[in-house]
Write a protein that holds these residues in place. Structure first.
Motif: not given
Length: 63
Positions: A22-33
């Protein structure tokens, strides 16, 4: 979603070399993808940071 153009995806340190990650992107404003590393072109799951935090806490507590 245009926000994903700036996403910095990372894999868990618990990931193995078998490709089931699973990959996670936590650098997005107000979101965790969250996405499946095997199929990165498929739609990602988007969570508010509080829900992602609650999910991780649940996993860490032996879910």
């Amino acid at each position: 979603m245009s926000e994903l153009q700036n996403a910095r995806w990372r894999k868990s340190s618990y990931s193995t070399d078998n490709g089931d990650c699973v990959e996670v992107a936590s650098n997005l404003p107000g979101l965790i993808a969250v996405r499946d590393s095997k199929t990165p072109a498929t739609p990602a799951l988007f969570l508010p940071p509080a829900e992602w935090s609650a999910f991780l806490t649940h996993l860490k507590n032996g879910a």
